[in-house]
Enzyme design. Structure first.
Site, PDB file in Angstrom:
ATOM      1  N   TYR A  51       0.844  -1.199   0.000  1.00 36.99           N
ATOM      2  CA  TYR A  51       0.000   0.000   0.000  1.00 36.99           C
ATOM      3  C   TYR A  51       0.872   1.239   0.000  1.00 36.99           C
ATOM      4  CZ  TYR A  51      -4.994  -0.231  -0.027  1.00 36.99           C
ATOM      5  OH  TYR A  51      -6.274  -0.324  -0.453  1.00 36.99           O
ATOM      6  N   GLU A  53      -0.555   4.889  -0.469  1.00 33.68           N
ATOM      7  CA  GLU A  53      -1.353   6.098  -0.700  1.00 33.68           C
ATOM      8  C   GLU A  53      -0.479   7.331  -0.565  1.00 33.68           C
ATOM      9  OE1 GLU A  53      -4.662   5.978   1.967  1.00 33.68           O
ATOM     10  OE2 GLU A  53      -5.805   4.651   0.674  1.00 33.68           O
ATOM     11  N   ASP A 197      -6.998  13.797 -24.940  1.00 30.31           N
ATOM     12  CA  ASP A 197      -7.078  12.390 -24.536  1.00 30.31           C
ATOM     13  C   ASP A 197      -6.424  11.559 -25.639  1.00 30.31           C
ATOM     14  OD1 ASP A 197      -7.700   9.797 -23.898  1.00 30.31           O
ATOM     15  OD2 ASP A 197      -9.812  10.204 -23.417  1.00 30.31           O
ATOM     16  N   THR A 223      -4.304   6.289 -21.665  1.00 28.15           N
ATOM     17  CA  THR A 223      -4.148   4.946 -21.136  1.00 28.15           C
ATOM     18  C   THR A 223      -2.726   4.519 -21.469  1.00 28.15           C
ATOM     19  OG1 THR A 223      -4.888   3.955 -23.202  1.00 28.15           O
ATOM     20  CG2 THR A 223      -6.565   4.284 -21.500  1.00 28.15           C
ATOM     21  N   LYS A 226      -2.755   0.741 -24.843  1.00 27.56           N
ATOM     22  CA  LYS A 226      -3.173   0.653 -26.258  1.00 27.56           C
ATOM     23  C   LYS A 226      -1.916   0.736 -27.130  1.00 27.56           C
ATOM     24  CE  LYS A 226      -7.720   2.190 -24.837  1.00 27.56           C
ATOM     25  NZ  LYS A 226      -8.795   3.195 -24.904  1.00 27.56           N
ATOM     26  N   ARG A 232      -2.358  -2.467 -18.356  1.00 29.68           N
ATOM     27  CA  ARG A 232      -3.596  -1.697 -18.241  1.00 29.68           C
ATOM     28  C   ARG A 232      -3.404  -0.653 -17.155  1.00 29.68           C
ATOM     29  NH1 ARG A 232      -6.726  -4.534 -21.450  1.00 29.68           N
ATOM     30  NH2 ARG A 232      -8.238  -2.878 -21.428  1.00 29.68           N
TER      31      ARG A 232
HETATM   32  C1  LIG Z   1      -9.743   3.567 -24.022  1.00 25.74           C
HETATM   33  C2  LIG Z   1     -10.067   4.992 -23.826  1.00 25.74           C
HETATM   34  C3  LIG Z   1     -10.352   5.518 -22.557  1.00 25.74           C
HETATM   35  C4  LIG Z   1     -10.651   4.660 -21.339  1.00 25.74           C
HETATM   36  O1  LIG Z   1      -9.761   3.765 -20.971  1.00 25.74           O
HETATM   37  P1  LIG Z   1     -10.160   2.542 -19.981  1.00 25.74           P
HETATM   38  O2  LIG Z   1      -8.819   2.135 -19.533  1.00 25.74           O
HETATM   39  O3  LIG Z   1     -10.879   1.551 -20.823  1.00 25.74           O
HETATM   40  O4  LIG Z   1     -11.006   3.099 -18.887  1.00 25.74           O
HETATM   41  C5  LIG Z   1     -10.512   6.874 -22.439  1.00 25.74           C
HETATM   42  N1  LIG Z   1     -10.417   7.681 -23.506  1.00 25.74           N
HETATM   43  C6  LIG Z   1     -10.181   7.219 -24.733  1.00 25.74           C
HETATM   44  C7  LIG Z   1     -10.097   8.164 -25.870  1.00 25.74           C
HETATM   45  C8  LIG Z   1     -10.010   5.858 -24.940  1.00 25.74           C
HETATM   46  O5  LIG Z   1      -9.806   5.407 -26.171  1.00 25.74           O
END
Ligand SMILES: *Cc1c(COP(=O)(O)O)cnc(C)c1O
Length: 417
Positions: A51, A53, A197, A223, A226, A232
């Site tokens: 932990y 925090e 994003d 994220t 991807k 993740r």
């Molecule tokens: C995949 C994605 C997210 C969210 O990601 P998670 O890990 O699935 O919660 C947010 N914004 C965009 C543009 C995404 O493609």
């Protein structure tokens, strides 16, 4: 995994089955990838026991001698890879990372502007079923019907009319380059915070295959799993001290408790990999592969939203092929070609049975496939979709599945044994 096999043979068997499935299919899901063995190893470690925090040097539990070093390394690497002054590597995933952006800059009921979900935006950009659409006042932009592309004049008009406090750019099904500079000038004009994003394109940005939002966006959200090819997880980045402080407070204690330290370590490993010259080659090959696949599909009469792609992603409107996205995706999956059905802009069908499928090239590129294989994949997709539309696909699916297996056996996926 000998301990797992003896303690819980059921789960061990299922993990093996999933590994075989991932190995034997051509994974065209645009948001997925294959992480390296090194990233996998970091996620399965004793770091999950701790932990922590708070932030390095300011924790609420003792025993942070090692964790502080790991989190600081992850942060330093994120700063170097993306060229930012601040990074927070604690968000559990992309959706909570985006919620932290709201928490940092908005009050409930404030106006947020983002791309509508059916046009390629993400749920967390203010879509109605998401907390971000229920607790805030969402305004949505889309794409032009004639071009399939974002129209910044329309975005500016909407922004001037609704005066959002926060504007999101980026999304989940956008096949074209995001004009961060254009969005930034609109955000400045209306006094909004601009959040880029880059969840989908982070690996392309890191590898120099997509322009960077740094210098334009106030906040960068991504994220890590991807195109960036990490575990993740998610990160929030900023250049100004003021924004960084607001984001840190929003993540902890605003929304989260203890960070997932095994994930943090794996993010650090992925960022180390992203800093190597080979990652630039990968990022540019992802784009070249997407262009080759787009080209092949176009020449076979597929309708590509916006006419093509600039990045890793292709959105197909299957209407001219006489079939919906869902039956097409299901048939392709049975042939070993894994995709997801997706709405297309101005879709006349329902979200659960939309007109399109979304495909992407990060995973196949990570396996080492190139343009030749993309043309072959495009040909297989055409054969399967055409056969299903005619209602007689069983023989074609069986043959393509066999050919897909031959291809995947020549390109072993990273991280799989
Ligand atoms: C995949 C994605 C997210 C969210 O990601 P998670 O890990 O699935 O919660 C947010 N914004 C965009 C543009 C995404 O493609």
């Amino acid at each position: 995994m000998s301990s797992l096999a003896s303690v819980d043979p059921q789960i061990a068997e299922l993990i093996k089955a999933e590994e075989r499935r991932q190995s034997d299919t051509v994974k065209l899901i645009a948001s997925e990838n294959y992480v390296s063995k090194a990233v996998l190893e970091a996620t399965g470690t004793v770091l999950t026991n701790k932990y922590s925090e708070g932030y390095a040097g300011k924790r609420y539990y003792e025993g942070q001698q090692v964790i502080d070093q790991i989190e600081s390394l992850a942060i330093e690497r994120a700063k170097a890879v993306f060229g930012v002054n601040h990074a927070n590597v604690q968000p559990y995933s992309g959706s909570p990372a985006n919620l932290a952006v709201y928490m940092a800059f908005l009050q409930p009921g404030d106006t947020v502007m983002g791309m509508g979900l059916p046009f390629g935006g993400h749920l967390t950009h203010g879509w109605s079923v998401s907390a971000t659409g229920k607790w805030f006042n969402p305004v949505r932009y889309g794409v032009r019907k004639d071009t399939g592309r974002i129209d910044l004049d329309e975005v500016r008009q909407l922004a001037l009319e609704h005066r959002p406090k926060l504007i999101f750019c980026g999304g989940t099904a956008i096949p074209r380059t995001i004009d961060f500079e254009g969005f930034a000038s609109i955000a400045r004009e209306v006094g909004a915070v601009l959040a880029a994003d880059i969840a989908h394109i982070a690996g392309l940005v890191a590898g120099g295959a997509h322009p960077s939002p740094v210098g334009h966006a106030d906040v960068i959200s991504t994220t890590t799993h991807k195109t960036l090819r990490g575990p993740r997880g998610a990160m929030l980045m900023a250049t100004s001290d003021e924004h960084a402080t607001a984001l840190n407070k929003a993540v902890f204690p605003g929304l989260q408790g203890g960070p997932h330290n095994h994930t943090t370590a794996a993010i650090a490993v992925a960022l180390h990999e992203a800093a190597q010259p080979a990652f630039r080659d990968y990022a540019h090959q992802v784009v070249r592969n997407a262009k080759a696949l787009a080209d092949e599909l176009s020449s076979r009469g597929f309708d590509l939203v916006s006419g093509g792609t600039d990045n890793h992603l292709i959105l197909l409107d299957l209407t001219p092929k006489g079939i919906g996205g869902k039956p097409a995706a299901q048939a392709l999956d049975r042939a070993g070609l894994e995709t997801n059905y997706n709405t297309v802009p101005f879709d006349t069908r329902k979200p659960f049975d939309p007109s399109g499928i979304r495909i992407g090239t990060p995973s196949v590129t990570s396996r080492g496939m190139g343009e030749t294989e993309m043309r072959q994949i495009g040909a297989w997709m055409d054969e399967v979709v055409t056969a299903v539309a005619k209602g007689d696909a069983e023989d074609v699916i069986r043959r393509v599945h066999h050919e897909v297996s031959e291809l995947t056996s020549q390109f072993p996926a990273p991280g799989l044994s």
